[in-house]
Write an enzyme that holds these catalytic residues in place. Structure first.
Site, short mmCIF file in Angstrom:
data_model
loop_
_atom_site.label_atom_id
_atom_site.label_comp_id
_atom_site.label_asym_id
_atom_site.label_seq_id
_atom_site.Cartn_x
_atom_site.Cartn_y
_atom_site.Cartn_z
N LYS A 170 0.84 -1.20 0.00
CA LYS A 170 0.00 0.00 0.00
C LYS A 170 0.88 1.25 0.00
O LYS A 170 0.61 2.22 -0.73
CB LYS A 170 -0.93 -0.01 1.23
CG LYS A 170 -2.03 -1.04 1.15
CD LYS A 170 -2.78 -1.22 2.46
CE LYS A 170 -3.81 -2.35 2.33
NZ LYS A 170 -4.54 -2.64 3.58
N GLN A 182 -4.28 -1.05 9.64
CA GLN A 182 -4.27 -2.39 9.07
C GLN A 182 -4.88 -3.39 10.06
O GLN A 182 -4.55 -3.39 11.25
CB GLN A 182 -2.82 -2.80 8.72
CG GLN A 182 -2.69 -4.13 8.01
CD GLN A 182 -3.33 -4.14 6.62
OE1 GLN A 182 -3.43 -3.11 5.96
NE2 GLN A 182 -3.76 -5.30 6.18
N ASP A 225 -10.89 2.97 4.29
CA ASP A 225 -11.30 1.57 4.29
C ASP A 225 -12.82 1.42 4.25
O ASP A 225 -13.32 0.31 4.07
CB ASP A 225 -10.81 0.88 5.57
CG ASP A 225 -9.51 0.12 5.36
OD1 ASP A 225 -9.30 -0.36 4.24
OD2 ASP A 225 -8.74 0.01 6.32
N1 GUN Z 1 -6.73 -6.51 6.31
C1 GUN Z 1 -7.13 -7.27 5.28
N2 GUN Z 1 -7.77 -6.51 4.38
C2 GUN Z 1 -7.78 -5.25 4.86
C3 GUN Z 1 -8.30 -4.03 4.38
O1 GUN Z 1 -8.91 -3.93 3.31
N3 GUN Z 1 -8.10 -2.95 5.17
C4 GUN Z 1 -7.47 -3.03 6.36
N4 GUN Z 1 -7.33 -1.93 7.09
N5 GUN Z 1 -6.98 -4.15 6.84
C5 GUN Z 1 -7.13 -5.25 6.08
#
Ligand code: GUN
Length: 301
Positions: A66, A110, A133
């Site tokens: 990311k 995350q 998110d």
């Molecule tokens: N962990 C797995 N997928 C995601 C996501 O799309 N966002 C976040 N913040 N954590 C994750």
């Protein structure tokens, strides 16, 4: 929506055409980069903050990807790495600090968080306008209400974008989602409903799951069980979207769909890797640039 990227990259294997998430994500990311440049020309650089608590190896990979993608899009990126022992109050303080920072337009914590931390309370502490998110209750409510002013969760938004750019219309189609998670299954159901699909959501208690799946024009597998969906569960010609990213004990990745079986039956199929995964990051960038445009007062969305 542009169909060119996918058609240019559309590969036919067996019966199914492959929905090439990597190619479509590159198209989305190029659009995001252009929007970021336009903002930068006005003196606003889109800013993303990524918070990683603990040392979960999969999360470390996701966060690195990311961070890299956001930098390539021209964003300023701040990755905050906190120890697994971080207290709830300290993490909430970090989130509030990012909420107040005008150079940060998107904040992502995350998940999953280490044991002892309450992720729901952390998500509620986010400024909904920076919740890229799409997990804050205010954004969930916007999704359910069909209010485009919210921010939609990245993985389900990526599935919809993939269909859009392939020219797969959902209107009037039977869309069946296997999985009811907050991150994917539930929001995807509402996004598909907003596209006038007839939506079925399946889960562990669904009786005769294969028969329910066989009714689907568009079948989305999002349960996290390697190769759960067999070729015999798929209606010939259906669109099959595989959200699963399952790490196998012997190494390698498997989706939630038995790929070789599915490709003989489906009309369209996403591979793993290279399907939904790259779209998730592309939509994170898209949400962040949208949040920055809104903050700068230049968004029409
Ligand atoms: N962990 C797995 N997928 C995601 C996501 O799309 N966002 C976040 N913040 N954590 C994750």
């Amino acid at each position: 929506m542009s169909r060119t990227g996918l058609e240019a990259s559309g590969v036919t294997i067996g019966g199914a055409r492959i929905l090439d998430g990597k190619a479509v994500a590159a198209e989305v990311r190029a659009g995001v980069r252009a929007r970021a440049q336009a903002l930068i020309a006005r003196g606003v650089q889109p800013g993303l903050a990524v918070v990683l608590v603990g040392e979960d190896p999969a999360s470390q990979v996701y966060v690195r990807n990311k961070d890299k993608a956001a930098q390539e899009a021209g964003f300023s990126v701040r990755t905050l790495k906190l120890p697994a022992q971080t207290a709830q109050a300290e993490l909430e303080r970090v989130v509030r600090e990012l909420n107040a920072d005008r150079s940060v337009h998107g904040v992502l914590v995350q998940l999953p968080l280490p044991r002892g931390l309450d992720s729901e309370r952390i998500v509620r502490a986010l400024d909904p306008a920076k919740d890229v998110d799409g997990l804050h209750p205010e954004n969930v409510a916007a999704l359910v209400m069909g209010d485009a002013r919210g921010l939609a969760p990245c993985t389900p938004a990526g599935c919809i974008e993939l269909c859009d750019r392939a020219g797969v219309s959902l209107a009037g189609k039977r869309v069946t989602v296997v999985g009811r998670s907050l991150l994917v299954g539930k929001p995807l159901a509402f996004l598909a409903l907003a596209r006038d699909a007839t939506v079925t959501v399946c889960h562990s208690k669904t009786s005769d799951l294969p028969a329910v799946c066989r009714e689907a024009d568009v079948l989305v597998a999002a349960v996290g069980r390697p190769e759960l969906v067999r070729g015999s569960w798929i209606k010939p010609g259906a669109v099959v979207i595989d959200v699963g990213i399952n790490r196998l004990d012997g190494g390698g990745l498997a989706g939630d769909v038995a790929f070789a079986e599915a490709r003989a039956v489906a009309g369209w199929l996403t591979p793993v890797p290279g399907g939904v995964g790259p779209m998730t990051i592309a939509m994170l960038l898209s949400n962040t640039v949208l949040a920055a445009e809104r903050a700068a007062g230049v968004s029409r969305a």
